[in-house]
Scaffold this motif. Structure first.
Motif, PDB file in Angstrom:
ATOM      1  N   PRO A 121     -45.699 -77.240 130.977  1.00 45.26           N
ATOM      2  CA  PRO A 121     -45.652 -77.052 129.495  1.00 45.26           C
ATOM      3  C   PRO A 121     -43.947 -77.040 128.904  1.00 45.26           C
ATOM      4  CG  PRO A 121     -46.156 -74.891 131.050  1.00 45.26           C
ATOM      5  CD  PRO A 121     -45.749 -75.844 131.614  1.00 45.26           C
ATOM      6  N   GLY A 122     -44.415 -77.235 127.431  1.00 45.27           N
ATOM      7  CA  GLY A 122     -43.454 -78.699 126.581  1.00 45.27           C
ATOM      8  C   GLY A 122     -42.944 -79.760 127.367  1.00 45.27           C
ATOM      9  N   ALA A 123     -43.832 -80.035 127.919  1.00 43.67           N
ATOM     10  CA  ALA A 123     -43.355 -82.332 128.657  1.00 43.67           C
ATOM     11  C   ALA A 123     -42.179 -82.749 127.717  1.00 43.67           C
ATOM     12  CB  ALA A 123     -44.620 -82.377 129.503  1.00 43.67           C
ATOM     13  N   THR A 124     -42.908 -83.172 126.466  1.00 40.58           N
ATOM     14  CA  THR A 124     -41.739 -83.907 125.614  1.00 40.58           C
ATOM     15  C   THR A 124     -41.529 -83.252 125.739  1.00 40.58           C
ATOM     16  OG1 THR A 124     -44.358 -84.351 124.494  1.00 40.58           O
ATOM     17  CG2 THR A 124     -42.213 -85.556 123.642  1.00 40.58           C
ATOM     18  N   PHE A 257     -31.661 -85.377 123.057  1.00 45.06           N
ATOM     19  CA  PHE A 257     -31.481 -84.362 122.365  1.00 45.06           C
ATOM     20  C   PHE A 257     -32.077 -83.596 121.401  1.00 45.06           C
ATOM     21  CE2 PHE A 257     -28.201 -84.862 125.267  1.00 45.06           C
ATOM     22  CZ  PHE A 257     -28.616 -83.629 126.821  1.00 45.06           C
ATOM     23  N   VAL A 258     -32.386 -84.246 120.336  1.00 44.77           N
ATOM     24  CA  VAL A 258     -32.778 -83.306 119.119  1.00 44.77           C
ATOM     25  C   VAL A 258     -34.070 -83.960 118.925  1.00 44.77           C
ATOM     26  CG1 VAL A 258     -29.924 -83.871 118.468  1.00 44.77           C
ATOM     27  CG2 VAL A 258     -31.182 -84.927 117.350  1.00 44.77           C
ATOM     28  N   ILE A 259     -34.743 -85.355 118.245  1.00 47.78           N
ATOM     29  CA  ILE A 259     -35.715 -85.262 117.603  1.00 47.78           C
ATOM     30  C   ILE A 259     -36.498 -84.910 118.199  1.00 47.78           C
ATOM     31  CG2 ILE A 259     -37.214 -87.115 117.541  1.00 47.78           C
ATOM     32  CD1 ILE A 259     -34.616 -89.366 117.865  1.00 47.78           C
ATOM     33  N   SER A 260     -37.159 -84.711 119.530  1.00 48.39           N
ATOM     34  CA  SER A 260     -38.154 -84.093 120.042  1.00 48.39           C
ATOM     35  C   SER A 260     -38.264 -82.191 119.909  1.00 48.39           C
ATOM     36  CB  SER A 260     -38.426 -84.431 121.671  1.00 48.39           C
ATOM     37  OG  SER A 260     -39.757 -83.359 122.296  1.00 48.39           O
ATOM     38  N   PRO A 261     -37.373 -81.349 120.194  1.00 40.65           N
ATOM     39  CA  PRO A 261     -37.312 -79.977 119.448  1.00 40.65           C
ATOM     40  C   PRO A 261     -37.689 -79.901 117.466  1.00 40.65           C
ATOM     41  CG  PRO A 261     -35.611 -80.381 121.215  1.00 40.65           C
ATOM     42  CD  PRO A 261     -36.205 -81.670 120.678  1.00 40.65           C
ATOM     43  N   ALA A 262     -36.689 -80.925 117.475  1.00 39.67           N
ATOM     44  CA  ALA A 262     -36.901 -80.930 116.212  1.00 39.67           C
ATOM     45  C   ALA A 262     -38.576 -81.544 115.480  1.00 39.67           C
ATOM     46  CB  ALA A 262     -35.848 -82.085 115.080  1.00 39.67           C
ATOM     47  N   ALA A 263     -39.214 -82.659 116.194  1.00 44.10           N
ATOM     48  CA  ALA A 263     -40.952 -82.281 115.097  1.00 44.10           C
ATOM     49  C   ALA A 263     -41.472 -81.197 115.813  1.00 44.10           C
ATOM     50  CB  ALA A 263     -41.334 -83.717 116.546  1.00 44.10           C
ATOM     51  N   THR A 314     -41.127 -89.751 125.610  1.00 43.04           N
ATOM     52  CA  THR A 314     -42.599 -89.402 125.341  1.00 43.04           C
ATOM     53  C   THR A 314     -43.644 -90.429 125.598  1.00 43.04           C
ATOM     54  OG1 THR A 314     -41.097 -88.687 123.110  1.00 43.04           O
ATOM     55  CG2 THR A 314     -43.586 -89.075 122.641  1.00 43.04           C
ATOM     56  N   ALA A 315     -43.334 -91.366 126.093  1.00 44.84           N
ATOM     57  CA  ALA A 315     -44.435 -92.469 126.749  1.00 44.84           C
ATOM     58  C   ALA A 315     -45.300 -91.875 127.501  1.00 44.84           C
ATOM     59  CB  ALA A 315     -44.179 -93.745 126.481  1.00 44.84           C
ATOM     60  N   MET A 316     -43.791 -91.563 129.084  1.00 42.18           N
ATOM     61  CA  MET A 316     -44.204 -90.641 129.655  1.00 42.18           C
ATOM     62  C   MET A 316     -44.989 -89.095 129.444  1.00 42.18           C
ATOM     63  SD  MET A 316     -43.464 -92.384 132.901  1.00 42.18           S
ATOM     64  CE  MET A 316     -41.958 -93.830 132.887  1.00 42.18           C
ATOM     65  N   ALA A 317     -44.917 -88.432 128.766  1.00 38.07           N
ATOM     66  CA  ALA A 317     -45.154 -87.026 128.452  1.00 38.07           C
ATOM     67  C   ALA A 317     -46.261 -87.924 128.299  1.00 38.07           C
ATOM     68  CB  ALA A 317     -44.503 -86.890 127.885  1.00 38.07           C
ATOM     69  N   VAL A 318     -47.450 -88.415 127.342  1.00 37.39           N
ATOM     70  CA  VAL A 318     -48.307 -88.266 127.072  1.00 37.39           C
ATOM     71  C   VAL A 318     -49.857 -88.977 128.120  1.00 37.39           C
ATOM     72  CG1 VAL A 318     -48.035 -88.318 124.291  1.00 37.39           C
ATOM     73  CG2 VAL A 318     -48.118 -90.642 126.036  1.00 37.39           C
ATOM     74  N   VAL A 319     -49.491 -89.473 129.541  1.00 41.00           N
ATOM     75  CA  VAL A 319     -49.596 -89.591 130.002  1.00 41.00           C
ATOM     76  C   VAL A 319     -50.330 -88.980 130.457  1.00 41.00           C
ATOM     77  CG1 VAL A 319     -49.832 -90.460 132.666  1.00 41.00           C
ATOM     78  CG2 VAL A 319     -47.983 -91.685 131.385  1.00 41.00           C
TER      79      VAL A 319
END
Length: 398
Positions: A121-124, A257-263, A314-319
């Motif tokens: 869970p929360g892979a991205t 560190f910051v972009i994915s949590p902010a998104a 993120t490319a890895m996370a959407v696999v």
């Protein structure tokens, strides 16, 4: 139950980043020690890349056959053995050969940890943090190597890395859950594991592999040639140019560190976040190309590093969203292995253009790569359909 393995994966990526970061600093000492030239020492790059690609090709089969924990132990042991072998100062032929083992160990660790976190869970967010810790290691690696080289031979650096890898390998055995090997298919049954042939025939895997290859080529190409570009085109001093390149890599680490949590807090899907960052990459490269003065170009490099940050993880996370579950491990291994082709070939092409046409070609070249990235990403999402458009999970990453 997943907290310890996740924290351990972060430490592993710091170690992998350290090994990547020390290489450039050690090259002059290795050239002097072995009495070879730059072209000859470059043989180590080819064997490292070959080992890394072999790891990517074998990841899926190994994960299905012996499980994540066992493959991590194998990767950690391979890296530790390679590092300690280099610490013993082998003959030059041995140094070249052992890079194959080092590349294989690093490749297994990278691929399998991406596989493991991509299915949590929360892979991205997890994967962005993972790759941020690689960036941290890559930032610290040159400092560690330069400090040790003041009083020690270059082999001492690899001794430190090898000694760090030993307890890491033991920790993999202790902290990661045991997973059973997949049973063999019965008579008349199709094997359930995802084969390499199936993965490379998947359009989603092909597009994702191209995307990551272009991404790594753009990231390393700009990082390699930005210093020369700033000094030659904008007459920036060497110290200021060096700080700018460091800022580029720092932006890459900070962004992860910051972009994915902010998104996530803004309710953006991983696909939307990546598309916005790709637009930022294109705008940044155009800004640097058109910059009328050095301060504008410097700001552009910092922004470029920041916008590039979440794309690889993120490319890895959407696999898992774009391939069948049984193909996830093999697909991520292939993507990780193929990315090294872009990481070696495209920076070389950027250098060839700089030599034969001029260093001003760097940013038009980078702009073309950014547009190719954006086009391939859209094709990948089109293949995924509506699957990648669903909101990110609400639960927090471990």
């Amino acid at each position: 139950m997943t907290k310890a393995p996740v924290l351990l994966s972060y430490f592993a990526f710091v170690l992998v980043g350290l090994s990547a970061g020390v290489g450039g600093v050690l090259i002059p000492a290795q050239i002097a020690d072995y009495g070879v030239d730059e072209t000859t020492i470059g043989l180590t790059f080819f064997t490292t890349s070959a080992g890394f690609m072999a790891a990517g090709a074998s990841t899926g089969a190994l994960v299905h056959r012996i499980g994540v924990r066992s493959v991590l132990v194998l990767g950690g042991a391979a890296f530790a053995l390679a590092a300690l072998s280099m610490a013993a100062r082998p003959p030059f032929a041995g140094l070249v050969a052992v890079q194959l083992l080092a590349g294989y160990g690093c490749g297994l660790l990278e691929s399998v940890l991406n596989v493991y976190l991509a299915e949590l869970p929360g892979a991205t967010t997890l994967l962005n943090r993972l790759h941020a810790f690689f960036g941290l290691g890559a930032l610290l690696g040159p400092l560690l190597a330069a400090w040790l080289l003041q009083t020690q031979a270059w082999t001492a650096v690899w001794l430190v890395l090898g000694l760090l890898a030993v307890p890491l390998t033991v920790a993999f055995l202790v902290a990661y859950p045991r997973t059973a090997a997949e049973p063999a298919a019965g008579p008349g049954e199709q094997p359930r594991r995802g084969t390499l042939a199936e993965a490379v025939r998947s359009p989603a895997v092909v597009f994702a592999s191209i995307f990551l290859s272009v991404y790594v080529g753009l990231e390393i190409g700009v990082g390699t040639w930005a210093f020369t570009f700033l000094v030659s085109v904008h007459a920036v001093g060497t110290l200021a140019a060096g700080y700018t390149v460091s800022g580029y890599w720092f932006g890459l680490t900070l962004g992860r560190f910051v972009i994915s949590p902010a998104a996530t807090r803004l309710g953006l899907t991983p696909a939307t976040m990546a598309t916005a960052c790709l637009a930022g990459v294109t705008a940044s490269t155009a800004l640097i190309w058109a910059a009328p003065a050095a301060p504008v170009a410097t700001a552009g490099f910092l922004l470029l590093g920041f916008c590039l940050a979440p794309l690889f993880p993120t490319a890895m996370a959407v696999v898992p969203e774009v391939v069948e579950p049984r193909l996830v491990a093999t697909a991520i291994g292939v993507m990780n292995g193929v990315s090294v082709l872009g990481g070696s070939g495209l920076p070389w092409l950027a250098g060839w253009l700089a030599q034969h046409v001029g260093i001003r070609t760097l940013m038009p070249f980078a702009l073309v790569l950014s547009l190719v990235q954006l086009a391939v990403w859209r094709l990948m999402l089109a293949r995924a359909g509506a699957a990648t458009a669903r909101p990110a999970p609400a639960e927090e990453a471990p």
